[in-house]
Design an enzyme around this catalytic site. Structure first.
Site, PDB file in Angstrom:
ATOM      1  N   TYR A 179      38.624  69.068  66.966  1.00  0.00           N
ATOM      2  CA  TYR A 179      38.942  68.076  65.942  1.00  0.00           C
ATOM      3  C   TYR A 179      40.400  67.698  66.057  1.00  0.00           C
ATOM      4  O   TYR A 179      41.192  68.406  66.678  1.00  0.00           O
ATOM      5  CB  TYR A 179      38.633  68.620  64.545  1.00  0.00           C
ATOM      6  N   CYS A 180      40.731  66.544  65.456  1.00  0.00           N
ATOM      7  CA  CYS A 180      42.138  66.183  65.398  1.00  0.00           C
ATOM      8  C   CYS A 180      42.466  65.671  64.002  1.00  0.00           C
ATOM      9  O   CYS A 180      42.376  66.429  63.048  1.00  0.00           O
ATOM     10  CB  CYS A 180      42.528  65.195  66.491  1.00  0.00           C
ATOM     11  N   ARG A 181      42.832  64.400  63.879  1.00  0.00           N
ATOM     12  CA  ARG A 181      43.304  63.959  62.564  1.00  0.00           C
ATOM     13  C   ARG A 181      42.228  63.422  61.650  1.00  0.00           C
ATOM     14  O   ARG A 181      42.375  63.402  60.440  1.00  0.00           O
ATOM     15  CB  ARG A 181      44.401  62.907  62.737  1.00  0.00           C
ATOM     16  N   CYS A 185      40.734  59.106  65.044  1.00  0.00           N
ATOM     17  CA  CYS A 185      41.701  59.709  65.951  1.00  0.00           C
ATOM     18  C   CYS A 185      41.002  60.028  67.263  1.00  0.00           C
ATOM     19  O   CYS A 185      39.905  60.579  67.281  1.00  0.00           O
ATOM     20  CB  CYS A 185      42.245  60.979  65.296  1.00  0.00           C
TER      21      CYS A 185
END
Lengths: 227, 227
Positions: A179-181, A185
């Site tokens: 996952y990121c933001r 993202c």
DNA sequence: TGACGATTCAAGCGTACGCTTGAATGCTCG
DNA sequence: CGAGCATTCAAGCGTACGCTTGAATCGTCA
């Protein structure tokens, strides 16, 4: 005729609209989004939002007047942060509403992700369930600073540009959820692409820390991870 | 330098701000609030919001452009309604955020309810639990039309101005939970006052139908009640 | 078909907003 | 105590918004 009832309603709706007004300018929405990843200085936010410092400062003050963010002097900088978890919750609700109601959002997103081997997400809730039960390795590919400011419990931090070099930190025999933001993202998309090429079973998790927080779940920070 | 990434972000935030803009005018917030009670014609909404028909129509079109409401021709009238349950959910989130973040909301509310034998609500969630389990008589004191458009399952409809005359429809030996349009609506307060004077055990439930719907629970309508 | 009525359109007015630029403020650190 | 820097303030400009008024449109019903 101005009844007291009318007066009361006017005041209430005016207050609600204060929050609406705060979200009426795209740049303010963007600042709020970035603040969802953690506290930031004015300069950093201006840089992220691609605008001047004065402009960012101005918008931040509007957000502050609506009590959505708080400012705090920290060293020579002023550090802004979301005022409360409510704000994350609300922001996620806004994103979700816009995503489901405005066809434009989906179009734009699809167009952007198309060039990037879109993953078409593995039924979000199903993946989240596995993440919560600790059945997969959770990989946080954001910059280390954002990881420190708050991350999903038990997540491993490897910024996407270091991933290739640090692959050995990830066990090969476990599924990976990157996952990121948040849903817009692309870092996690790139990470998943790389991992798959290297023989991992990997999925992208659309939710970021704000989504996690919005659901009322615990968010881990660097300090407690150091214990 | 205008990177494609920047372009994408600009588009996304612009879309999110569309929703924000829709909520930036007090009058639009009010219209949305009224629509939360059920579908309405333009004229009715204008009357409720205390403005001209042309003005209401104008605002409704802004809301429609943001896909928060839908318009539909019905007989000689145009009937507006919320576009989806998401909108209720979002509106409730907005109200809740404003209520918890803006001290002004609480002040104004307290001042208004003070003159009306404020009930200070019985720990909301606790009461809701009893309502859901069917342990209390649920009383809907809104106008019959709003009850028909949607109400809490198993609720009894007695508009507040008919309550005195229809008291015998309520069993004396059961606790009563009265609700109306939501936390800023006084009808339920008046009802509780009357009921207590008549010897009932009664509480005001702050939540209205939009809150109920926002939690994803079933809302009953007149048609199915008639089976 | 024709008339009426609900709603929308269009224009005009005053205000508020967002952005830019340049100066001022207020901390912090030497 | 003073220099330097992060941030905020202030003014000016162009645009967008909200409200009002009066006319136009559209559908419905006699």
């Amino acid at each position: 005729m101005t009844t007291p009832h009318r007066l009361f309603k006017d005041r209430i709706y005016e207050q609600l609209a204060r929050v609406g007004k705060a979200l009426a300018a795209p740049r303010r929405v963007e600042l709020l989004d970035h603040l969802g990843q953690g506290p930031r200085t004015v300069e950093a936010l201006a840089e992220l939002a691609g605008t001047s410092v004065a402009n960012a400062s101005q918008h931040l003050q509007v957000l502050r007047a609506a009590r959505l963010v708080e400012a705090r002097k920290r060293g020579p900088y002023v550090e802004y942060r979301l005022a409360a978890d409510d704000v994350s919750r609300f922001f996620v609700a806004l994103r979700s509403l816009a995503g489901s109601r405005l066809a434009e959002v989906e179009q734009v997103t699809r167009a952007y992700f198309a060039g990037r081997g879109g993953d078409e997400a593995v039924g979000g809730d199903e993946l989240i369930g596995r993440v919560r039960r600790g059945e997969v390795t959770v990989l946080d590919v954001r910059p280390a600073e954002e990881f420190r400011a708050g991350h999903i419990p038990r997540a491993v931090s490897i910024p996407v540009d270091e991933l290739k070099a640090r692959l050995k930190e990830l066990p090969r025999d476990r599924e990976v959820a990157a996952y990121c933001r948040g849903p817009y993202c692309v870092m996690a998309v790139e990470a998943v692409e790389l991992l798959r090429k290297k023989g991992y079973t990997a999925h992208r998790m659309e939710q970021g820390v704000p989504d996690w927080r919005a659901r009322g779940w615990r968010v881990a920070t660097a300090r407690e991870a150091a214990r």
